[in-house]
Design an enzyme around this catalytic site. Structure first.
Site, PDB file in Angstrom:
ATOM      1  N   PRO A  27       0.817  -1.227   0.000  1.00 35.30           N
ATOM      2  CA  PRO A  27       0.000   0.000   0.000  1.00 35.30           C
ATOM      3  C   PRO A  27       0.843   1.266   0.000  1.00 35.30           C
ATOM      4  O   PRO A  27       1.874   1.345   0.676  1.00 35.30           O
ATOM      5  CB  PRO A  27      -0.811  -0.129   1.291  1.00 35.30           C
ATOM      6  CG  PRO A  27      -0.904  -1.602   1.534  1.00 35.30           C
ATOM      7  CD  PRO A  27       0.401  -2.164   1.063  1.00 35.30           C
ATOM      8  N   CYS A  28       0.369   2.256  -0.762  1.00 33.52           N
ATOM      9  CA  CYS A  28       1.101   3.517  -0.868  1.00 33.52           C
ATOM     10  C   CYS A  28       0.477   4.607  -0.008  1.00 33.52           C
ATOM     11  O   CYS A  28       0.843   5.781  -0.128  1.00 33.52           O
ATOM     12  CB  CYS A  28       1.144   3.971  -2.326  1.00 33.52           C
ATOM     13  SG  CYS A  28      -0.484   4.388  -2.998  1.00 33.52           S
ATOM     14  N   ASN A  29      -0.477   4.231   0.873  1.00 30.10           N
ATOM     15  CA  ASN A  29      -1.231   5.233   1.635  1.00 30.10           C
ATOM     16  C   ASN A  29      -0.342   6.254   2.327  1.00 30.10           C
ATOM     17  O   ASN A  29      -0.651   7.445   2.357  1.00 30.10           O
ATOM     18  CB  ASN A  29      -2.101   4.536   2.696  1.00 30.10           C
ATOM     19  CG  ASN A  29      -3.002   3.480   2.110  1.00 30.10           C
ATOM     20  OD1 ASN A  29      -2.546   2.633   1.358  1.00 30.10           O
ATOM     21  ND2 ASN A  29      -4.278   3.520   2.452  1.00 30.10           N
TER      22      ASN A  29
END
Length: 582
Positions: free
Chosen positions: A541-543
């Site tokens: 995830p790049c959150n």
């Protein structure tokens, strides 16, 4: 949101501190009551002499600050040492002593022409003095400047040093010997200052870290590595074409570290414009392979700036056919008749996980309805800014609209209706698509596998999403013998399962829901049953990495993006099991 801003952002400080009540000054030694004639406490004078300072320097510092504030005296002495002048050379103001060494000159960082520069107005000399001291103590200028920004200009040098140490601790797994900067100031033999940085025997640490910034899984599986604090961060190249793009001259050879050579092959993806140092860290964990930075605008009509670390060959790549449209009006021909001449966009920005509201598109229509084909510049500027931000396209006269999910699927290279059906909402479709691979870009990199695995491939797909890797391999004509897919979202798992059934795959699809639960025993059992994995692929995830995240852009220490360390952990387990089974 997966939209990435091109502007650099400073990371916010996420450390939470508490005050140590035992650290208050003793009532017996109030500041400002010491005799100006000289130190009345011989032990204090001897204490600093024992630390390696000259007698004149100690006497001057005590006279200036009084005997009650040991910390201020130490700061003054460190200032003298950092600047390299005796008190007599800097009688009135140590901070104003001339700096003769280019190594410690920070004047170029101060914009003296800007009257709104608060740092300059409030005392750049004080800031420079503390920067000089911290640099002389062995910290980098970037670390020193970040600490002052975190703690404030009023913080003492020791508080700033403690803050830098805390930041280093956040990057340093327990029990791992990272290379730390060495202090230039050498204390006298047996002095207390020589052990201050480890034992804090001179002054108690005023603040304590309240939470661990590293998860247990990161500490358990981190490799030993060294850090060169003088190294520049990885630079993102322009243009972002990696080792090459279709129909252009490409790089065909590169050398890989021995530990990185497959099998298994692996492929990792994430946003290119991550916080400073993120890709350096990812590269160190993934066997010191440099990222391949690629913008998907060279493969479709939408930009998607990504970095890929992999150990795949780079010669003899080939693109998926037919070649997708590269401009908006070629990809979306129905927009051509409505596209105004003053909208010069030819490609879309990065596709997001959410879309513009109906209220926004209505505001744009009302802003344009009072004008003909050429609205005034201020209206053009407003409309174009919103169109770029939200990837709005023209669908009528003075009428813009967000992309439909089917259009986003097409731009990202997925089959028609890939995310449609099965009770999946429109909002869920946008979210799933916004977090996916751009299929054509990934397929170009994976195309080298077709000749290597003519009988099919065993794939371990981590953070599978809606199956971008599986779709790319299928479009390349590579048979999927076994796919172990690990994906948290049930919606995404259902989309991948539907693709598997719709394309009549003959192999095995095993879906799991949590990478953190995938351990060595489970991997060994799967590999014993289906054979070793030929490819380990995924994009965590790049959150906490994306530029659009203004609140929790915490880098690899963020709650979601720290899952990268599970990708590395699992990859390392697969490599170990395969070596053991040779």
């Amino acid at each position: 949101m997966d939209w990435v801003s091109d502007s650099d952002e400073k990371n916010s400080d996420n450390f939470s501190w508490e005050t140590d009540e035992d650290d208050k000054e003793s009532p017996a030694d109030p500041p400002g009551e010491a005799s100006e004639a000289g130190p009345s406490q011989p032990s204090l004078y001897s204490h600093f002499i024992g630390m390696g300072f000259s007698g004149d320097m100690v006497e001057k510092a005590i006279k200036e600050n009084g005997e009650g504030n040991v910390e201020t005296i130490l700061e003054t002495l460190l200032t003298y040492s950092a600047i390299g002048n005796s008190p007599s050379d800097c009688e009135d103001a140590p901070a104003e002593c001339p700096v003769t060494s280019d190594e410690y000159s920070f004047d170029s960082d101060i914009d003296t022409d800007d009257p709104n520069d608060q740092d300059f107005i409030e005392g750049p000399q004080e800031k420079d003095k503390k920067l000089l001291i911290l640099v002389d103590m062995g910290f980098s200028p970037e670390e020193a400047d970040a600490a002052i920004e975190r703690c404030g200009l009023d913080s003492s040098v020791l508080e700033l040093a403690d803050s830098i140490h805390a930041a280093q601790m956040a990057e340093e797994p327990e029990g791992i010997g990272w290379d730390c900067p060495k202090t230039r100031f050498e204390a006298a033999e047996g002095s207390s200052y020589g052990s201050t940085r480890k034992k804090r025997s001179l002054i108690e640490v005023k603040r304590k870290l309240k939470r661990s910034c590293l998860s247990q899984r990161r500490r358990d599986y981190v490799r030993k590595s060294t850090v060169d604090f003088d190294d520049a961060p990885l630079a993102i190249p322009k243009p972002m074409i990696g080792f090459g793009i279709p129909f252009e001259k490409c790089i065909t050879r590169r050398s890989l570290p021995e530990a990185a050579i497959g099998p298994p092959y692996f492929y990792y993806e994430n946003v290119a414009l991550a916080p400073k140092g993120v890709w350096d860290t990812i590269s160190r964990f993934l066997y010191d392979i440099e990222p391949e930075f690629v913008d998907s605008k060279y493969f479709c009509a939408a930009a998607r700036k990504r970095a890929y670390i992999h150990n795949l060959p780079i010669e003899n790549r080939f693109p998926l056919l037919p070649i997708p449209a590269k401009t908006i009006q070629e990809a979306l021909p129905m927009t051509r008749q409505w596209w105004p001449q003053w909208d010069k966009r030819t490609q879309l920005n990065c596709l997001q996980t959410c879309i513009a509201s109906a209220k926004l598109t209505e505001r744009i229509r009302k802003a344009l309805e009072n004008y003909g084909d050429l609205p005034p510049p201020r209206v053009q500027e407003y409309v174009l800014a919103e169109c770029r931000k939200w990837n709005l396209v023209w669908v009528g006269h003075h009428k813009v609209a967000p992309l439909e999910p089917d259009e986003v699927e097409m731009l990202l290279g997925f089959p028609n209706n890939h995310t449609r059906g099965g009770g999946i909402s429109r909002t869920e479709r946008y979210k799933s698509l916004g977090n996916s691979f751009q299929v054509n870009t990934v397929a170009y990199h994976l195309s080298v596998l077709k000749s290597m695995f003519p009988n099919g491939i065993n794939l371990l797909s981590l953070f599978s999403g809606i199956g971008g890797a599986e779709v790319a391999l299928h479009k390349l004509g590579i048979h999927l013998k076994t796919v172990v897919s690990v994906e948290k979202s049930e919606v995404n798992r259902n989309i991948l399962r539907s693709f598997w059934e719709q394309t009549n795959q003959k192999g095995n699809l095993i879906d799991l829901d949590d990478v953190q639960l995938l351990n060595g025993d489970r991997l060994e059992s799967l590999m014993k049953r289906y054979g070793g994995f030929d490819l380990v692929i995924g994009g965590s995830p790049c959150n906490n990495l994306a530029g659009s995240n203004r609140h929790t852009r915490d880098g690899l220490e963020g709650e979601h993006s720290s899952l990268f360390f599970d990708y590395f952990r699992i990859l390392d387990l697969v490599k170990s099991i395969m070596v053991k089974n040779l």
